[in-house]
Enzyme design. Structure first.
Site, mmCIF file in Angstrom:
data_model
loop_
_atom_site.group_PDB
_atom_site.id
_atom_site.type_symbol
_atom_site.label_atom_id
_atom_site.label_comp_id
_atom_site.label_asym_id
_atom_site.label_seq_id
_atom_site.Cartn_x
_atom_site.Cartn_y
_atom_site.Cartn_z
ATOM 1 N N ALA B 92 0.817 -1.215 0.000
ATOM 2 C CA ALA B 92 0.000 0.000 0.000
ATOM 3 C C ALA B 92 0.852 1.267 0.000
ATOM 4 C CB ALA B 92 -0.902 0.007 1.224
ATOM 5 N N LYS B 93 2.099 1.143 0.429
ATOM 6 C CA LYS B 93 3.037 2.273 0.469
ATOM 7 C C LYS B 93 2.410 3.484 1.148
ATOM 8 C CE LYS B 93 5.654 0.428 -3.424
ATOM 9 N NZ LYS B 93 4.790 -0.659 -3.948
ATOM 10 N N ARG B 94 1.784 3.245 2.304
ATOM 11 C CA ARG B 94 1.143 4.304 3.047
ATOM 12 C C ARG B 94 2.146 5.035 3.931
ATOM 13 N NH1 ARG B 94 -2.364 2.966 -0.393
ATOM 14 N NH2 ARG B 94 -4.528 2.538 0.158
#
Lengths: 272, 272
Positions: B92-94
């Site tokens: 998700a690369k949040r």
């Protein structure tokens, strides 16, 4: 929405206020929880109460994503409810390799119809470029954020003496232009805003951190404003949770109006 | 899932394969599009075909988010379908300021029950910490990515001569430990893997970029493997789109098995 239209709205409302729709079920009045979509109902009332003072709305996507598919429906309904002449920001802080960033861009610019999305710069040009390919849509790139951890990497100086956020500002100006790129510039570091404005004279900045996060609006305007205003200053909690009772909308209206009045006088003073 | 359980699975299957579920409606067989949930149907068949060779599944969240609320439902169903002893990664690369990152953590670790989530480091410690507060859950922090733009910022050298990704690796090792933190280390830069392994001897790496993105599995194992394997190597397109016809599942099985066999011999050779 393009830059001219945004500036037109700023002049018309004498405001550069962005209202952050960080709507949290644990903070909204409990009476709303009985309704079918409490998040949308809250947002709707906040929008009704503040639309005359705000030039932008910024839902932070985490608040909606945390609610699962229902949260995304509340987000879509909120976006549809925002008057069309108000700028919308999906505060999503996305970023992935090229084709995948393209899907995030599609999600926020096509499936939904946001004007802009916040993007994290760590993965470089091909993680940002796909967002720039949409007509009249904007990337708002993280440059200098307002949280404590921002100093961990953003302030590291390179061999040439530039902190990382300078590198981000310099390099990314070659990717986009003043009509499709803005920057997140944290207001809790007032002393740095002048520095950033020097590097980036013409772009808009999205300034979080006024209000609950503690920045000074006066300082932001003094050091950050340019001849097309160049600022969107966000307030979330200070407005939407001004009251946690059922008078939340009128309390939000009062706070938004207070900020707008201050902004009107700052525009008078510094926007030239 | 903790590190010991993950390593147990790696030994049992003689595999460190992660299958990337980057499921794209425009790439799956058109016959599936008639079904009510084509994305889940595709994933289900891919999982059935590859579960004996894979130790991890990694849906890239962008592919699901781009489909709106329905996409999140397909994601949830996919997650529920993955056998419980297989490690799951929300790619998700949040990353956001503290309380907001906490909401993303809640979304992926509580509302959904992923074992891990990929996180971007730009905002620093308080954007990562909230993810580390969940028992037996993992942060997979972006360090060195495999895309072209990775050189824009990740390779910038600081005054002390360290590229930014070194700073990320060093600082973040103080935030988490080998039981709750992994790193994304791009395999298209084989020469750098030994360098990273030296800095981070004991953590697991998630290695994208083998296959379609062009890294060499042999090199990754030679330079990156440690005494608990320490590697999850991802392949997405090379497996799930091995055939774009209705034999996609058996084609995926063949590709997964091919990689697993290669991995078995690399484990034999380098995991000690």
């Amino acid at each position: 929405m393009n830059k001219a239209e945004l500036f037109e709205q700023i002049k018309r409302k004498s405001s550069f206020l962005c209202v952050g729709l960080d709507t949290d079920l644990s903070k909204i009045p409990s009476d709303l929880l009985k309704l079918e979509d409490p998040v949308f109902e809250f947002n709707k009332q906040i929008i009704d109460a503040t639309a005359e003072y705000a030039v932008a709305y910024k839902p932070n996507i985490a608040f909606y994503e945390a609610l699962g598919p229902k949260g995304w429906e509340s987000l879509q309904k909120t976006l549809d409810y925002i008057p069309k002449d108000i700028f919308t920001i999906a505060d999503a802080k996305r970023g992935d390799i090229g084709n995948t960033s393209g899907l995030y861009a599609k999600a926020f610019f096509e499936s939904m119809d946001f004007d802009s999305v916040t993007v994290a710069p760590y993965m470089g040009v091909d993680s940002v470029q796909p967002f720039l390919e949409f007509q009249d849509k904007w990337v708002i790139l993280l440059a200098l954020t307002s949280n404590a951890g921002s100093s961990d990497f953003q302030l590291i100086e390179s061999k040439s003496g530039k902190p990382l956020f300078h590198e981000v500002l310099e390099k990314s100006q070659l990717w986009g232009n003043t009509d499709n790129m803005m920057y997140v510039v944290g207001a809790t570091r007032g002393e740095l805003i002048a520095e950033v404005r020097k590097l980036v004279p013409d772009h808009f900045f999205l300034v979080p951190g006024v209000g609950a996060q503690g920045g000074s609006l006066e300082e932001v305007a003094q050091y950050g404003m340019n001849d097309t205003c160049g600022l969107l200053v966000n307030s979330s909690r200070g407005i939407i949770y001004a009251s946690q009772k059922m008078d939340f909308a009128s309390a939000a209206k009062r706070e938004a109006e207070k900020l707008q009045l201050e902004m009107a006088s700052l525009l008078e003073q510094y926007c030239r």
